[in-house]
Motif scaffolding. Sequence first.
Motif, PDB file in Angstrom:
ATOM      1  N   LYS A  61       6.451   9.339  -7.976  1.00 38.77           N
ATOM      2  CA  LYS A  61       6.405   8.415  -9.117  1.00 38.77           C
ATOM      3  C   LYS A  61       7.446   8.821 -10.165  1.00 38.77           C
ATOM      4  CE  LYS A  61       2.854   6.378  -7.202  1.00 38.77           C
ATOM      5  NZ  LYS A  61       2.624   7.271  -6.063  1.00 38.77           N
ATOM      6  N   TYR A 103       1.762   3.800  -3.188  1.00 38.26           N
ATOM      7  CA  TYR A 103       0.889   4.805  -3.779  1.00 38.26           C
ATOM      8  C   TYR A 103       1.165   6.209  -3.257  1.00 38.26           C
ATOM      9  CZ  TYR A 103      -1.441   0.571  -5.285  1.00 38.26           C
ATOM     10  OH  TYR A 103      -1.704  -0.666  -5.843  1.00 38.26           O
ATOM     11  N   LYS A 141      -4.470  -1.156  -4.789  1.00 37.96           N
ATOM     12  CA  LYS A 141      -5.693  -0.421  -5.081  1.00 37.96           C
ATOM     13  C   LYS A 141      -6.567  -1.254  -6.006  1.00 37.96           C
ATOM     14  CE  LYS A 141      -4.322   4.387  -4.398  1.00 37.96           C
ATOM     15  NZ  LYS A 141      -4.241   5.737  -5.021  1.00 37.96           N
ATOM     16  N   LYS A 167       0.823  -1.216   0.000  1.00 35.23           N
ATOM     17  CA  LYS A 167       0.000   0.000   0.000  1.00 35.23           C
ATOM     18  C   LYS A 167       0.853   1.260   0.000  1.00 35.23           C
ATOM     19  CE  LYS A 167      -3.813   2.114   2.591  1.00 35.23           C
ATOM     20  NZ  LYS A 167      -4.690   1.963   3.790  1.00 35.23           N
ATOM     21  N   TYR A 186       1.092   4.249 -13.161  1.00 33.48           N
ATOM     22  CA  TYR A 186       1.566   5.452 -12.488  1.00 33.48           C
ATOM     23  C   TYR A 186       2.902   5.963 -13.024  1.00 33.48           C
ATOM     24  CZ  TYR A 186      -1.987   3.864  -9.210  1.00 33.48           C
ATOM     25  OH  TYR A 186      -3.178   3.429  -8.662  1.00 33.48           O
ATOM     26  N   ASP A 230       0.164  -2.928 -12.464  1.00 36.33           N
ATOM     27  CA  ASP A 230      -0.388  -1.870 -11.621  1.00 36.33           C
ATOM     28  C   ASP A 230       0.547  -0.665 -11.585  1.00 36.33           C
ATOM     29  OD1 ASP A 230      -2.296  -0.945  -9.455  1.00 36.33           O
ATOM     30  OD2 ASP A 230      -0.454  -1.042  -8.277  1.00 36.33           O
ATOM     31  N   THR A 231       1.839  -0.903 -11.436  1.00 31.44           N
ATOM     32  CA  THR A 231       2.815   0.186 -11.354  1.00 31.44           C
ATOM     33  C   THR A 231       2.857   1.000 -12.634  1.00 31.44           C
ATOM     34  OG1 THR A 231       4.158  -1.139  -9.836  1.00 31.44           O
ATOM     35  CG2 THR A 231       5.235   0.733 -10.892  1.00 31.44           C
TER      36      THR A 231
END
Length: 337
Positions: free
Chosen positions: A48, A44, A132, A41, A100, A96-97
């Motif tokens: 970035k 996030y 997320k 978590k 971003y 997922d990464t």
Amino acid sequence: MRKKICTGIAVVIIPIVCLYLLQCLLVPKYASDIKEGAMIKEYYNSEKNHDVLILGDCEVYENISPVTMWENYGISSYIRGSAEQLIWQSYYLLEDTLKYEKPQVVIVNVLAMTESDAKNEAYNRMTLDGMKLSKYKIASIKESMTEEENMASYIFPLLRYHSRWSELSSEDFRYMWKTPSVTTNGYLMQKGVRPVKTIPKAAPLANYTFSDRNMEYLDKIYSLCKDNGINLVLMKAPSVYPHWYDEWDKQVSDYAYEHGILYLNTINEAGNIGIDYTTDTFDYGQHLNVEGAEKLSLYLGEQLVKNFRLTDHRQDESYKNAWQTIVNKYYEEKQGD
């Protein structure tokens, strides 16, 4: 009429808000116990702008210090590690990464290639709960669930933790809205020293071949990196136990050679790296303490700069302030009790 509408809205909204508040209270916080559950978590909330993304299990999040690579090479890196992270979980975390940011290099620790199935719900939760909600999280849940688990309890954690009332502590109330950071850019610092005393003899295995599913997901990681112009690096962290079999190493070496990617087996390089298993491990040679992690990170940073010509950001104003905060936190923890 307006009163009826307002009443109707309240009838719907109030129970939803109450359930949400209950979920925030009852979900484990992982602030001081089993910190591994909080790590996924944390990403996030990070900046970035990472050159390097590192994926894998405890062999990355306890063995690699992003601060060391920053201080010595100006590399901005983040470890999206978790306990017993499986190779398909690494793949979906990479997906997922990429929503971003797009790093220049992705490092994947290959110990996960030896695990064919999820061991239990507890390890699944430490990887999946922190993601997320997205199609990548849902896909990772589907691939990871044991027979006793169900999708709904991951989408709505209250269904899983509704009976935690007897386990609640002051931390559950204190961190109901925001949990403290337990890592430094994904690195979970270990300061103890438990030297290697004996090395268990490696038992022969019935089968040394990586599973078809693991090879499929390694292919997926390779293809995803290639499609996004990302350099993939495979790595085996230094350890004396559990044993890393030559048969496993050959499969990784062959894969790296066939696909033209870098493979760093740091078991073989431990002596050159300067790792001393009488001082640099906190658990008898399975993982490194902070002194060992800094040594490994010096070596890793050198390899990354040499092979991929990463930019040194230490004089870049857009990086300096954020990294100074990260560095300060790191040394406060290192020098603390």
